[in-house]
Design a protein around this motif. Structure first.
Motif, PDB file in Angstrom:
ATOM      1  N   TRP A 136       0.813  -1.214   0.000  1.00  0.00           N
ATOM      2  CA  TRP A 136       0.000   0.000   0.000  1.00  0.00           C
ATOM      3  C   TRP A 136       0.847   1.265   0.000  1.00  0.00           C
ATOM      4  N   GLN A 214      -6.122   4.977   8.280  1.00  0.00           N
ATOM      5  CA  GLN A 214      -6.496   3.604   8.603  1.00  0.00           C
ATOM      6  C   GLN A 214      -7.868   3.270   8.031  1.00  0.00           C
ATOM      7  N   ARG A 215      -8.823   4.174   8.146  1.00  0.00           N
ATOM      8  CA  ARG A 215     -10.160   3.923   7.597  1.00  0.00           C
ATOM      9  C   ARG A 215     -10.112   3.867   6.078  1.00  0.00           C
ATOM     10  N   TRP A 216      -9.268   4.707   5.465  1.00  0.00           N
ATOM     11  CA  TRP A 216      -9.083   4.661   4.011  1.00  0.00           C
ATOM     12  C   TRP A 216      -8.533   3.293   3.604  1.00  0.00           C
ATOM     13  N   LEU A 217      -7.567   2.788   4.365  1.00  0.00           N
ATOM     14  CA  LEU A 217      -6.969   1.488   4.068  1.00  0.00           C
ATOM     15  C   LEU A 217      -7.971   0.348   4.230  1.00  0.00           C
ATOM     16  N   GLU A 218      -8.817   0.424   5.224  1.00  0.00           N
ATOM     17  CA  GLU A 218      -9.818  -0.618   5.435  1.00  0.00           C
ATOM     18  C   GLU A 218     -10.703  -0.755   4.199  1.00  0.00           C
ATOM     19  N   ILE A 219     -11.065   0.373   3.598  1.00  0.00           N
ATOM     20  CA  ILE A 219     -11.885   0.338   2.385  1.00  0.00           C
ATOM     21  C   ILE A 219     -11.046  -0.124   1.201  1.00  0.00           C
ATOM     22  N   CYS A 221      -8.536  -2.119   1.104  1.00  0.00           N
ATOM     23  CA  CYS A 221      -8.233  -3.553   1.185  1.00  0.00           C
ATOM     24  C   CYS A 221      -9.486  -4.412   1.182  1.00  0.00           C
ATOM     25  N   ARG A 223     -11.834  -4.619   3.443  1.00  0.00           N
ATOM     26  CA  ARG A 223     -12.229  -5.143   4.749  1.00  0.00           C
ATOM     27  C   ARG A 223     -13.502  -4.480   5.278  1.00  0.00           C
ATOM     28  N   VAL A 224     -13.867  -3.354   4.682  1.00  0.00           N
ATOM     29  CA  VAL A 224     -15.058  -2.611   5.103  1.00  0.00           C
ATOM     30  C   VAL A 224     -15.876  -2.259   3.873  1.00  0.00           C
ATOM     31  N   ARG A 235     -16.586  -0.415  -3.850  1.00  0.00           N
ATOM     32  CA  ARG A 235     -15.268   0.199  -3.662  1.00  0.00           C
ATOM     33  C   ARG A 235     -14.946   1.131  -4.813  1.00  0.00           C
TER      34      ARG A 235
END
Length: 363
Positions: A136, A214-219, A221, A223-224, A235
């Motif tokens: 990432w 972190q919230r940007w990464l969750e989306i 990847c 995961r959210v 996405r």
């Protein structure tokens, strides 16, 4: 086919970039990365024997997966997860990345929304992991380390090049020079830059931005499941909205900064410098943040907009971006015509178009 050919194998780490793993393997085996690629059976053959294919690190085909499994007993699924395909139809559109690779002989650092050849880094993560470069970090929106809450490093303080950049020939995997996993290793002349990156002092991130990253990464990847204006979207749609917001911010500079409540003075320096790097052409306005600092500012500006609880709040959050872009005359060329935003976002933008005068749609 033998299940394993190499005697000294280091296992790839979760989330590691494909280019990082062979580099670490080469270092532990005391050989240049180009030699390790040949030992992997990747078959680097192009205009020269050390030139990697344009899909290297972007997409793993069956031949690559089979070669890696035979050499290191790493499964095809693990190999695929080290490639940028994991971000396809999210922060990246793979077809755009591969199309940009057609001009790799004239590669540009940080074009599009990904750093195909180089990378950003957190010096503290690099030290604690022993030289693992997460995938990432290559993304243009990578700005802050969520673990250590520092702004990522994108250029070497010694050579001033993009980290791990291949110099004038970025597609080359050297058959002559070794490069330490924790060094800059951008090619300066004929030798890789020896700057030891864990020695570089990382700058603290602005308060709260590490959480946004972190919230940007969750989306990113997967995961959210992303929600936009109270509506679940894919996405691809969520990141299209993110791209659109980045474009609107650029179009509204510098006036947009006066409309953003609590915007610190350093945002102006970073964003105006970033706009100069990206240029004023229509094509470059659609590119990702040009630096980790710019990515940090865009996270701080855009994430609160996209986290609006409902459509009405989304429109209100978009108001300073849309009005500033309209006042600057940036909407006439339909700058968002190539961005497939979801309907809830398009309606929110429409509600903020200036009234009492004719104004073209950004689409």
């Amino acid at each position: 086919m033998l299940p394993r050919r190499l005697a000294l194998v280091t296992a790839p780490q979760a989330g590691e970039a494909f280019g990082s793993w062979p580099d670490r393997m080469a270092w532990f085996n005391r050989c240049p990365p180009g030699v390790m690629a040949e030992l992997f059976g990747l078959g680097l053959r192009g205009p020269s024997a050390d030139l990697r294919p344009r899909t290297f690190g972007v997409r793993a085909n069956d031949a690559v997966c089979d070669a890696v499994y035979a050499a290191a007993d790493v499964t095809a699924l693990a190999t695929e997860r080290m490639h940028l395909t994991v971000f396809d139809q999210g922060p990246l559109v793979l077809s755009e990345v591969l199309a940009a690779g057609d001009t790799a002989a004239r590669a540009t650092a940080g074009s599009g929304w990904v750093e195909v050849y180089g990378s950003r880094t957190c010096p503290l993560c690099l030290l604690s992991s022993g030289g693992v470069w997460p995938l990432w970090w290559k993304l243009a929106c990578a700005g802050v380390c969520p673990v250590h809450e520092v702004v990522l490093l994108d250029r070497c303080p010694s050579c001033r090049c993009v980290l791990r950049w291949g110099g004038m020939r970025p597609r080359v995997l050297s058959n002559a020079s070794r490069r330490a996993p924790m060094s800059c290793a951008s090619m300066v002349g004929r030798r890789p830059c020896p700057q030891w990156l864990p020695m570089v002092r990382a700058r603290s991130a602005p308060p709260g931005v590490a959480g946004l990253q972190q919230r940007w990464l969750e989306i990113a990847c997967g995961r959210v499941r992303p929600v936009l204006g109270g509506v679940e979207v894919s996405r691809a749609e969520w990141f299209a909205a993110y791209r659109a917001c980045v474009v609107l911010v650029r179009l509204g500079l510098p006036g947009v900064l006066g409309r953003l409540r609590g915007a610190p003075a350093w945002w102006r320096r970073v964003l105006m410098g970033e706009r100069e790097v990206r240029g004023l052409s229509r094509a470059r306005f659609g590119w990702g943040p040009a630096s980790a600092e710019a990515a940090t500012v865009f996270l701080a500006v855009v994430m609160p907009v996209l986290e609006a609880a409902n459509a009405r709040e989304l429109g209100q959050c978009l108001m300073p971006l849309v009005r500033a872009a309209a006042d600057a005359g940036g909407l006439g060329a339909k700058p968002l015509s190539q961005v497939a935003v979801p309907a809830v976002f398009a309606r929110a933008v429409a509600t903020q178009m200036p009234v009492n005068r004719r104004m073209p749609s950004p689409w």
